[in-house]
Design an enzyme around this catalytic site. Structure first.
Site, PDB file in Angstrom:
ATOM      1  N   TYR A   1       0.760  -1.116   0.157  1.00 56.74           N
ATOM      2  CA  TYR A   1      -0.052  -0.123  -0.102  1.00 56.74           C
ATOM      3  C   TYR A   1       1.020   1.384   0.001  1.00 56.74           C
ATOM      4  O   TYR A   1       1.673   1.491   0.919  1.00 56.74           O
ATOM      5  CB  TYR A   1      -1.031   0.017   1.246  1.00 56.74           C
ATOM      6  CG  TYR A   1      -1.976  -0.932   1.055  1.00 56.74           C
ATOM      7  CD1 TYR A   1      -2.240  -1.652   0.160  1.00 56.74           C
ATOM      8  CD2 TYR A   1      -3.039  -1.170   2.185  1.00 56.74           C
ATOM      9  CE1 TYR A   1      -3.569  -2.575   0.011  1.00 56.74           C
ATOM     10  CE2 TYR A   1      -3.953  -2.118   2.205  1.00 56.74           C
ATOM     11  CZ  TYR A   1      -4.128  -2.806   1.168  1.00 56.74           C
ATOM     12  OH  TYR A   1      -5.234  -3.564   0.964  1.00 56.74           O
ATOM     13  N   ASN A  61      -8.217 -13.661  -1.405  1.00 58.58           N
ATOM     14  CA  ASN A  61      -8.525 -14.029  -2.712  1.00 58.58           C
ATOM     15  C   ASN A  61      -8.202 -15.613  -2.913  1.00 58.58           C
ATOM     16  O   ASN A  61      -7.890 -15.945  -4.260  1.00 58.58           O
ATOM     17  CB  ASN A  61      -7.987 -13.168  -3.545  1.00 58.58           C
ATOM     18  CG  ASN A  61      -8.325 -11.733  -3.346  1.00 58.58           C
ATOM     19  OD1 ASN A  61      -9.315 -11.404  -3.497  1.00 58.58           O
ATOM     20  ND2 ASN A  61      -7.119 -10.803  -3.021  1.00 58.58           N
ATOM     21  N   TRP A  84     -13.695  -6.910   0.884  1.00 57.57           N
ATOM     22  CA  TRP A  84     -12.920  -5.783   0.604  1.00 57.57           C
ATOM     23  C   TRP A  84     -13.769  -4.843  -0.475  1.00 57.57           C
ATOM     24  O   TRP A  84     -14.586  -5.456  -1.255  1.00 57.57           O
ATOM     25  CB  TRP A  84     -11.601  -5.983  -0.019  1.00 57.57           C
ATOM     26  CG  TRP A  84     -11.184  -6.974  -1.127  1.00 57.57           C
ATOM     27  CD1 TRP A  84     -11.097  -8.270  -0.813  1.00 57.57           C
ATOM     28  CD2 TRP A  84     -11.132  -6.659  -2.403  1.00 57.57           C
ATOM     29  NE1 TRP A  84     -10.706  -8.830  -1.990  1.00 57.57           N
ATOM     30  CE2 TRP A  84     -10.517  -7.854  -2.957  1.00 57.57           C
ATOM     31  CE3 TRP A  84     -11.242  -5.577  -3.373  1.00 57.57           C
ATOM     32  CZ2 TRP A  84     -10.315  -7.975  -4.427  1.00 57.57           C
ATOM     33  CZ3 TRP A  84     -10.980  -5.719  -4.487  1.00 57.57           C
ATOM     34  CH2 TRP A  84     -10.473  -6.811  -4.792  1.00 57.57           C
ATOM     35  N   SER A  85     -13.456  -3.746  -0.606  1.00 56.12           N
ATOM     36  CA  SER A  85     -14.181  -2.894  -1.880  1.00 56.12           C
ATOM     37  C   SER A  85     -15.575  -2.885  -1.707  1.00 56.12           C
ATOM     38  O   SER A  85     -16.173  -3.072  -2.526  1.00 56.12           O
ATOM     39  CB  SER A  85     -13.710  -2.980  -3.370  1.00 56.12           C
ATOM     40  OG  SER A  85     -12.253  -2.334  -3.564  1.00 56.12           O
ATOM     41  N   GLY A 120     -14.452   2.678  -9.378  1.00 55.49           N
ATOM     42  CA  GLY A 120     -14.971   3.742  -8.431  1.00 55.49           C
ATOM     43  C   GLY A 120     -16.079   3.110  -7.706  1.00 55.49           C
ATOM     44  O   GLY A 120     -16.293   2.025  -7.737  1.00 55.49           O
TER      45      GLY A 120
END
Length: 306
Positions: A52, A149, A215-216, A225
């Protein structure tokens, strides 16, 4: 803040975690405001990764957290490793051990509560990973472990060689990324949603007490987005606003409540550095949508039922 059991343990963790992927874009004082906003909302779980911001996100976090009046033992801090940006995935013992030392140095910590392997490495040697995990745990550098994942077979393969139970699997899940649940409702169909792309991991997680970390939660696509207040998703935003008005919260809270309504006890990763968004998202943990509201949102997101 709603609390859930971590994996197969009796440990209690918040139903939301603060992801610090974008912390590299903030100053130390701004990072402190974000961390404090999360902590005050009951989110005392941090999710990071060595890639990150090229490591700067962890540096900023380390500088910020070291100056705050929050005890280390009051915070659950997790990081991920295994991605060598633009080059390869690397689950070698050498890379894992070296990465953890660098993470601890950047974050100014003595130990991580959890280390997660970041995306599957095709060259993964489970026995080598097991050696790294054993060494890290014996040295007191990492308490728990997880993956990100992984499909069910990959998870089982690694778990078969470990002396520790894997606690987490980070998977993308949101109103605009519903593959983990679509195929189950489209069982015995030949349409696109009937394709099982995740090898039934969500059901596996429920059977074997693995905590799925979503996540997201407000994103569409990979990182294209947010769908919140996006003109490209009018029906979804109309439904989100309708429920936001009913529960007197923002749209983020409703989108979060939709994820947390699933009975798998999913932990949602909030990736925002905006204190207002963090506080609003946290309110979603207090909302239990009705079954009809949950399905109304699912359909408004563009999904359909057979």
């Amino acid at each position: 803040m709603k609390r859930i059991k971590m994996g197969c343990t009796t440990l209690s963790i918040p139903a939301m975690a603060l992801g610090i992927m974008r912390m590299n874009q903030k100053s130390v004082p701004e990072a402190q405001v974000a961390i404090q906003a999360a902590y005050d909302a009951g989110i005392n779980f941090i999710d990071s990764a060595d890639i990150y911001g090229g490591g700067k996100s962890e540096e900023i976090f380390g500088q910020a957290f070291s100056q705050m009046h929050i005890k280390r033992e009051e915070m659950f801090i997790q990081s991920k490793t295994g991605i060598v940006p633009g080059k390869r995935y690397d689950f070698s013992k050498e890379h894992i051990l070296h990465s953890v030392d660098e993470i601890l140095e950047r974050m100014q910590l003595d130990y991580l509560d959890s280390l997660v392997l970041h995306r599957p490495d095709a060259l993964m040697d489970p026995e080598e990973v097991a050696e790294a995990f054993d060494q890290l745990q014996a040295a007191g550098k990492v308490r728990f472990f997880g993956v990100s994942n992984f499909d069910t077979a990959q998870f089982k393969l690694l778990q078969s060689c470990l002396s520790q139970r894997l606690m987490f699997n980070q998977l993308q899940f949101s109103l605009k990324h519903t593959g983990m649940i679509d195929f189950g409702m489209h069982m015995n169909m030949v349409d696109k949603p009937s394709v099982d792309r995740d090898s039934q991991f969500l059901d596996y997680a429920r059977l074997h007490k693995v905590t799925v970390q979503a996540w997201s939660p407000f994103q569409y696509g990979m990182f294209e987005g947010t769908f919140i207040d996006n003109d490209g998703f009018p029906k979804l935003n109309q439904e989100l606003q309708k429920l936001a008005d009913k529960y007197e919260v923002g749209k983020n809270a409703i989108a979060a409540a939709w994820i947390l309504r699933h009975p798998a006890n999913i932990q949602m990763l909030v990736g925002s550095m905006n204190p207002q968004h963090i506080r609003d998202s946290a309110k979603g943990a207090k909302i239990r949508l009705t079954r009809q509201e949950w399905y109304d949102l699912y359909l408004a997101a563009g999904n359909y039922l057979p």
